[in-house]
Design a protein around this motif. Structure first.
Motif, short mmCIF file in Angstrom:
data_model
loop_
_atom_site.label_atom_id
_atom_site.label_comp_id
_atom_site.label_asym_id
_atom_site.label_seq_id
_atom_site.Cartn_x
_atom_site.Cartn_y
_atom_site.Cartn_z
N GLY A 96 0.80 -1.22 0.00
CA GLY A 96 0.00 0.00 0.00
C GLY A 96 0.84 1.27 0.00
N GLY A 97 2.11 1.16 -0.29
CA GLY A 97 2.97 2.35 -0.33
C GLY A 97 3.03 2.92 -1.73
N GLY A 98 4.05 3.69 -1.97
CA GLY A 98 4.17 4.35 -3.27
C GLY A 98 5.52 4.12 -3.89
N LEU A 99 5.85 5.06 -4.77
CA LEU A 99 7.13 4.95 -5.46
C LEU A 99 8.29 5.26 -4.51
CD1 LEU A 99 7.87 4.16 -8.25
CD2 LEU A 99 7.74 6.54 -8.95
N THR A 100 8.03 6.07 -3.50
CA THR A 100 9.07 6.36 -2.50
C THR A 100 9.56 5.06 -1.89
OG1 THR A 100 7.99 8.47 -2.03
CG2 THR A 100 9.59 7.68 -0.40
N GLU A 101 8.62 4.19 -1.53
CA GLU A 101 8.99 2.92 -0.90
C GLU A 101 9.73 2.02 -1.91
OE1 GLU A 101 6.14 4.45 -0.36
OE2 GLU A 101 6.20 4.74 1.81
N LEU A 102 9.21 1.98 -3.14
CA LEU A 102 9.87 1.11 -4.13
C LEU A 102 11.28 1.62 -4.45
CD1 LEU A 102 9.48 -1.44 -5.78
CD2 LEU A 102 8.59 -0.04 -7.65
N ALA A 103 11.44 2.93 -4.49
CA ALA A 103 12.77 3.50 -4.74
C ALA A 103 13.73 3.14 -3.59
CB ALA A 103 12.68 5.02 -4.90
N ILE A 104 13.21 3.10 -2.37
CA ILE A 104 14.04 2.69 -1.23
C ILE A 104 14.54 1.27 -1.43
CG2 ILE A 104 13.91 2.04 1.24
CD1 ILE A 104 12.09 4.52 1.63
N LEU A 161 19.04 -2.32 -2.16
CA LEU A 161 19.61 -3.56 -2.71
C LEU A 161 20.85 -3.22 -3.54
CD1 LEU A 161 16.48 -5.72 -3.66
CD2 LEU A 161 18.02 -5.99 -1.71
N ALA A 162 20.78 -2.14 -4.31
CA ALA A 162 21.95 -1.75 -5.11
C ALA A 162 23.10 -1.33 -4.20
CB ALA A 162 21.58 -0.63 -6.07
N ALA A 163 22.77 -0.63 -3.11
CA ALA A 163 23.82 -0.18 -2.19
C ALA A 163 24.50 -1.36 -1.50
CB ALA A 163 23.23 0.78 -1.15
N THR A 168 12.93 4.64 -10.39
CA THR A 168 13.55 3.45 -9.79
C THR A 168 14.92 3.17 -10.40
OG1 THR A 168 12.23 2.04 -11.27
CG2 THR A 168 11.43 2.32 -9.01
N VAL A 169 15.09 3.43 -11.69
CA VAL A 169 16.41 3.19 -12.27
C VAL A 169 17.40 4.20 -11.69
CG1 VAL A 169 16.49 4.57 -14.41
CG2 VAL A 169 17.44 2.28 -14.40
N ALA A 170 16.93 5.40 -11.42
CA ALA A 170 17.78 6.39 -10.76
C ALA A 170 18.17 5.92 -9.36
CB ALA A 170 17.05 7.74 -10.69
N ALA A 171 17.21 5.36 -8.65
CA ALA A 171 17.49 4.87 -7.29
C ALA A 171 18.54 3.75 -7.32
CB ALA A 171 16.20 4.38 -6.63
N ALA A 187 16.30 13.38 -12.22
CA ALA A 187 16.89 12.42 -11.27
C ALA A 187 17.59 11.29 -12.01
CB ALA A 187 15.80 11.86 -10.36
N LYS A 188 16.95 10.82 -13.08
CA LYS A 188 17.55 9.72 -13.85
C LYS A 188 18.85 10.18 -14.49
CE LYS A 188 18.53 6.66 -16.91
NZ LYS A 188 19.55 6.80 -17.96
#
Ligand SMILES: Cc1cc2nc3c(=O)[nH]c(=O)nc-3n(C[C@H](O)[C@H](O)[C@H](O)COP(=O)(O)OP(=O)(O)OC[C@H]3O[C@@H](n4cnc5c(N)ncnc54)[C@H](O)[C@@H]3O)c2cc1C
Length: 387
Positions: free
Chosen positions: A63-71, A76-78, A245-248, A322-323
């Protein structure tokens, strides 16, 4: 103005970071080099709810948004595990179905996105059209109630891992000659759909494919939204989540590389008692890269916040910026980290040069830096379109 995450978002960040670190970059590289996939990590992240953070709760998501998916993408990348399929499946495909699918399509697909058991990849790029999607040549024709799809797609990521591919086609009878896109959910084992793997110079467990669609027959309910008018808004719905998300992932990768490098430079001594990090010729490039990564991170936060507030147009500008910023920052950070590590930077063991191909590709895909600069020049700076 608020730069803080909510306590729940903070918890999510910590939990995803812990999961990513349990697997780590050596797991990612081992899978990539052996031709495997990061299935264990994906499945565990799915079970823990991280892949469905942006899916509505009524379908079992967070039930979250893109903020959560970007996290999730960034952390995972970090941890050294930049999972490209996060960008295509939960970010693009789940958003498109959620925002523009029929009720039946939502019920059918969203629960699988919520727990990660469903992977849907995304196919827009074509050999002849390239960056110019107005030239798409994949055509959808009516045959009774069915659709027949024919055409070719290239560089399509993850087809070998996915159950479906979301194909962007055009309808044959576009009277104006202008693109009238239509999106179809195509099973990856559909008759008439074949693929060949591309050899790419990227260390990644995700592969890219050429796809051939030869009169692929689809039932009427494969058309996203059930109507041809749904095509254009559905296509645009995927763009902001894709860019953000690709930017994240880029920012996470940049953080990972800088961390690897600074751990090394803080302890490596070749001139007596002082670490090589004491030399500004080593430390300043790393500090400069850290500034660029943090700036990109701020822009992602802004873009995701605007998107989650329903301000799609402003999110479009911020998401593109951002991207762009993240793509440049990630490439700079990895290259700088390799340099700071010296010879160790080029080894597999130190896990930095393994990312060179991925960050280089991040300046080209999913939208190239030049096409973003075109967008900014036209839509922000009011310049005439050159093409
Ligand atoms: C690793 C990877 C994964 C990918 N995954 C997917 C996927 O899952 N699904 C999918 O559909 N696609 C995918 N792609 C394709 C990607 O989106 C395209 O490569 C990208 O959009 C660029 O298109 P192109 O390669 O045809 O380049 P072209 O359009 O041929 O462009 C070549 C160069 O010219 C520049 N250029 C073109 N037009 C202009 C202009 N008007 N002004 C200035 N410069 C211009 C471009 O920026 C680029 O640098 C992937 C690509 C890579 C590398």
């Amino acid at each position: 103005m608020n730069f803080d995450l909510t306590p729940e978002q903070d918890q999510l960040r910590d939990a995803v970071r812990a999961l990513g670190r349990r697997y780590g970059h050596s797991y990612f590289v081992e899978k990539a080099k052996s031709g495997g996939h990061t299935t264990e990590l994906w499945d565990e992240a799915g079970r823990l709810g991280y892949l469905g953070v942006n899916v509505p709760t009524e379908y079992g998501g967070g039930g979250g948004g893109l903020t959560e998916l970007a996290i999730v993408c960034e952390e995972l990348a970090a941890a050294g595990c930049p999972l490209l399929l996060l960008v295509v499946s939960p970010a693009i495909a789940a958003t498109v179905i959620n925002r523009h699918g029929t009720d039946e399509q939502r019920k059918r697909f969203l629960p699988g996105f919520a727990d990660g058991s469903l992977k849907v990849v995304f196919a827009i790029t074509e050999p002849e059209a390239g960056s110019n999607f107005h030239r798409l040549g994949t055509v959808a024709r009516r045959d009774g109630d069915d659709w027949l799809l024919s055409g070719r797609k290239c560089y399509i990521s993850g087809v070998d891992e996915a159950q479906y591919v979301l194909v962007v086609a055009r309808t044959e009878d576009a009277a104006t000659g202008k693109l009238k896109p239509a999106l179809f959910v195509v099973p990856t084992d559909a008759a008439g759909l074949t693929r060949s793997k591309l050899d790419m110079e990227i260390v990644s467990p995700e592969n890219q494919f050429l796809l051939y669609l030869d009169d692929v027959r689809l039932p009427a309910d494969a058309l996203v939204g059930g109507s041809l008018d749904a095509g254009l808004p559905a296509l645009f719905a995927g763009l902001n989540p894709e860019r953000i998300t690709v930017a994240a992932m880029g920012v996470g990768t940049g953080r990972y590389a800088i961390e690897r490098a600074t751990d090394y430079t803080a302890t490596r001594k070749v001139w007596g008692g002082r670490s090589i990090g004491a030399h500004q010729g080593v430390a300043h490039p790393l500090a400069h890269a850290a500034v660029q990564v943090e700036l990109a991170r701020l822009m992602i936060h802004k873009a995701a916040t605007l998107y989650d507030a329903g301000r799609d147009l402003e999110a479009g500008v911020a998401g593109n910026m951002a991207k762009y910023a993240a793509g440049e920052a990630a490439a700079l950070a990895v290259d700088t980290a390799v340099q700071a590590l010296g010879g160790a930077g080029m080894t597999t063991e130190y896990g930095v040069a393994t990312l060179l191909g991925a960050v280089r590709a991040g300046r080209i895909a999913p939208v190239s830096r030049e096409m973003i600069l075109n967008f900014v020049a036209q839509h922000v700076l009011g310049q005439e379109k050159s093409y």
